[in-house]
Design a protein around this motif. Structure first.
Motif, PDB file in Angstrom:
ATOM      1  N   UNK A   1       0.830  -1.215   0.000  1.00 18.71           N
ATOM      2  CA  UNK A   1       0.000   0.000   0.000  1.00 18.71           C
ATOM      3  C   UNK A   1       0.858   1.257   0.000  1.00 18.71           C
ATOM      4  N   UNK A   2       1.996   1.192   0.708  1.00 16.23           N
ATOM      5  CA  UNK A   2       2.913   2.334   0.718  1.00 16.23           C
ATOM      6  C   UNK A   2       3.368   2.670  -0.701  1.00 16.23           C
ATOM      7  N   UNK A   3       3.574   1.642  -1.508  1.00 17.89           N
ATOM      8  CA  UNK A   3       3.989   1.858  -2.899  1.00 17.89           C
ATOM      9  C   UNK A   3       2.845   2.412  -3.735  1.00 17.89           C
ATOM     10  N   UNK A   4       1.673   1.799  -3.646  1.00 16.88           N
ATOM     11  CA  UNK A   4       0.557   2.186  -4.504  1.00 16.88           C
ATOM     12  C   UNK A   4       0.003   3.560  -4.139  1.00 16.88           C
ATOM     13  N   UNK A   5      -0.026   3.877  -2.849  1.00 16.99           N
ATOM     14  CA  UNK A   5      -0.611   5.141  -2.422  1.00 16.99           C
ATOM     15  C   UNK A   5       0.393   6.288  -2.385  1.00 16.99           C
ATOM     16  N   UNK A   6       1.653   5.974  -2.004  1.00 19.06           N
ATOM     17  CA  UNK A   6       2.640   7.037  -1.821  1.00 19.06           C
ATOM     18  C   UNK A   6       3.838   6.958  -2.759  1.00 19.06           C
ATOM     19  N   UNK A   7       3.911   5.883  -3.556  1.00 17.40           N
ATOM     20  CA  UNK A   7       5.017   5.763  -4.503  1.00 17.40           C
ATOM     21  C   UNK A   7       6.348   5.403  -3.863  1.00 17.40           C
ATOM     22  N   UNK A   8       6.341   4.828  -2.662  1.00 22.59           N
ATOM     23  CA  UNK A   8       7.582   4.479  -1.973  1.00 22.59           C
ATOM     24  C   UNK A   8       7.669   2.974  -1.772  1.00 22.59           C
ATOM     25  N   UNK A   9       8.788   2.396  -2.166  1.00 19.96           N
ATOM     26  CA  UNK A   9       8.988   0.956  -2.014  1.00 19.96           C
ATOM     27  C   UNK A   9       9.591   0.658  -0.654  1.00 19.96           C
ATOM     28  N   UNK A  10       9.377  -0.551  -0.116  1.00 20.62           N
ATOM     29  CA  UNK A  10      10.073  -0.944   1.115  1.00 20.62           C
ATOM     30  C   UNK A  10      11.546  -1.133   0.833  1.00 20.62           C
ATOM     31  N   UNK A  11      12.322  -1.344   1.856  1.00 20.10           N
ATOM     32  CA  UNK A  11      13.748  -1.576   1.676  1.00 20.10           C
ATOM     33  C   UNK A  11      14.159  -2.835   2.412  1.00 20.10           C
ATOM     34  N   UNK A  12      14.927  -3.643   1.728  1.00 20.96           N
ATOM     35  CA  UNK A  12      15.471  -4.867   2.307  1.00 20.96           C
ATOM     36  C   UNK A  12      16.979  -4.755   2.292  1.00 20.96           C
TER      37      UNK A  12
END
Length: 479
Positions: free
Chosen positions: A370-381
């Motif tokens: 949801x962070x990606x779809x709503x805010x354009x930010x990917x998680x980080x691994x």
């Protein structure tokens, strides 16, 4: 064969990085791990305290959390992993194991296959064993074709996936095509064990990703996975796009049954892996293909299996992030509100149905999507090992890491350092000048925008183009 030996072989045969749990979610076996304290998606600060309890680590959540997750080297390496990396006679060990693959006793072949997988996962054998390249592939294919047990079939298929990681960059058109056709046949054989079909799909994805001539090869396999597993009920109309040729099949049409949860999960993951290739090369073809699979992905979000839900959710995140990047702006799916609503409902789902731990993993993973779809930010691994660290902060690299970890398991640490393929795939360059692998100077050049990283990416594209040219000439000569 004793029960303990059978269990060890089964563990080696299953995806090295995970074993399916009863709920359908992956759990990591025999590993300690840690994850970072919650923070913004781009933060790479201090991590949480380490727990030695393997149940504290969830592979699916680490792939799609909006936190920064740190995978420590102890998360991946077992005592057997360390012993294999430190042995000086691995070539003799591998040679002896390969020689047993023609034995009549199935138990002997199973033990030989387990050793082959152990060595090829933890040691980059591509250069030193070049003389046995073709012979080893033929031996693995024969074991997979004539497997007398589920374990033999699974081990042989994992061996084929490892073969492509070690040798696949230089695979010929015939080598790749023969394996591709064979793996497709196994994957769609509903009479086989779901575990065997899972391994066939995983090996098919890796083989196509590594040895495909260009994105057309990836698109062809991606279409196969979609038609047979993800959206089998959709009409198979002739595609009017010339980006890739329709696969010709002389088989009679048969009624397709819904795939078992484990097979569906692997199909979605293989789809995501190959979509990272297609969307990077031809966004129009990628968008058209995903439009056809959109409804099926949305339905997968309602599956009983948490693994299936998360694999579908990650594919949505991949497509949204890459289409936004290609358009230089915020992309929106035609049914984005419906998608966001479904994901939000999953995130807030009660723990009564699947249990607290499974629900927590699902909530954390969906939050990252949801962070990606709503805010354009990917998680980080972040993968940390032996004084080195690798950050994965975009969905293509996260999904590729997921696929390679599933095959390599604890061997991914050594392969990252020694196998040039992984450097090209992840645009990562290591400083190997320091003798002490654990020294603070032995650091990786992390930035994918660095000159060396770009050079490796260009080199990989050139190798794909060379394979494509070679196959074009082979086709012309055969006409």
């Amino acid at each position: 064969m004793s029960g303990s030996n059978t269990n060890e072989l089964l563990r080696a045969a299953l995806n090295a990085g995970r074993v399916p749990s009863s709920s359908g979610r992956s759990t990591s076996g025999n590993r300690s791990s840690r994850k970072a304290t919650p923070k913004s998606p781009r933060s790479v600060a201090a991590s949480r305290d380490v727990s030695d309890n393997e149940e504290d680590f969830d592979d699916a959540a680490s792939m799609a959390s909006d936190d920064t997750w740190v995978i420590n080297e102890t998360s991946e390496e077992t005592a057997e992993d360390v012993a294999m990396e430190n042995t000086d006679n691995w070539q003799d060990t591998l040679q002896s194991a390969l020689d047993t693959l023609g034995e009549k006793r199935v138990g002997t072949r199973e033990r030989g296959l387990a050793t082959v997988a152990q060595v090829m996962a933890h040691v980059y054998v591509g250069e030193a064993m070049e003389g046995r390249r073709l012979a080893s592939l033929e031996a693995l294919k024969k074991c997979a074709k004539t497997a007398k047990s589920q374990i033999e079939g699974m081990l042989a298929l994992r061996g084929i996936a490892l073969w492509f990681i070690n040798f696949g960059v230089d695979a010929s058109a015939n080598e790749y095509t023969e394996v591709k056709v064979f793996l497709k046949t196994l994957a769609r054989d509903k009479h086989l064990s779901p575990h065997v079909r899972v391994m066939a799909l995983a090996a098919l994805g890796v083989a196509s990703f590594v040895s495909g001539a260009d994105y057309n090869d990836a698109a062809e396999v991606l279409k196969f996975v979609g038609d047979w597993f993800i959206h089998p009920d959709a009409p198979r109309a002739e595609d009017d796009d010339d980006a890739f040729e329709q696969e010709e099949s002389e088989e009679e049409e048969e009624e397709l049954e819904p795939a078992p949860a484990a097979v569906m999960r692997q199909a979605l993951e293989t789809y995501g892996l190959l979509m990272t290739v297609v969307v990077d090369a031809n966004v129009r073809v990628a968008e058209k293909m995903f439009d056809r699979a959109f409804d099926a992905h949305l339905e997968a979000l309602a599956a009983d299996s948490i693994e299936v839900r998360l694999a579908a959710a990650q594919n949505f995140a991949l497509m949204h992030s890459e289409l936004s990047r290609q358009e230089n702006g915020r992309f929106e799916f035609d049914r984005q509100d419906e998608l966001v609503g479904t994901l939000s409902a999953i995130k807030h789902q009660s723990s009564k149905r699947h249990g607290r731990r499974d629900t927590h993993a699902q909530r954390s993973a969906v939050r990252g999507v949801l962070q990606t779809i709503e805010n354009g930010e990917a998680p980080e691994l972040k993968l940390a090992f032996r004084g080195r660290s690798v950050s994965f902060a975009d969905w293509p690299r996260i999904l590729r890491l997921h696929a390679f970890r599933a095959v390599l398991g604890g061997g991914i640490n050594r392969q990252f350092v020694d196998n040039p393929l992984l450097g090209q795939v992840f645009e990562v360059v290591f400083d190997t000048g320091a003798d002490d692998m654990g020294s603070s100077e032995a650091r990786m050049v992390v930035s994918p925008n660095s000159t060396l990283a770009k050079a490796r990416a260009v080199n990989m594209r050139k190798k794909r183009e060379a394979r494509h040219s070679s196959r074009t000439l082979e086709n012309d000569d055969s006409d």
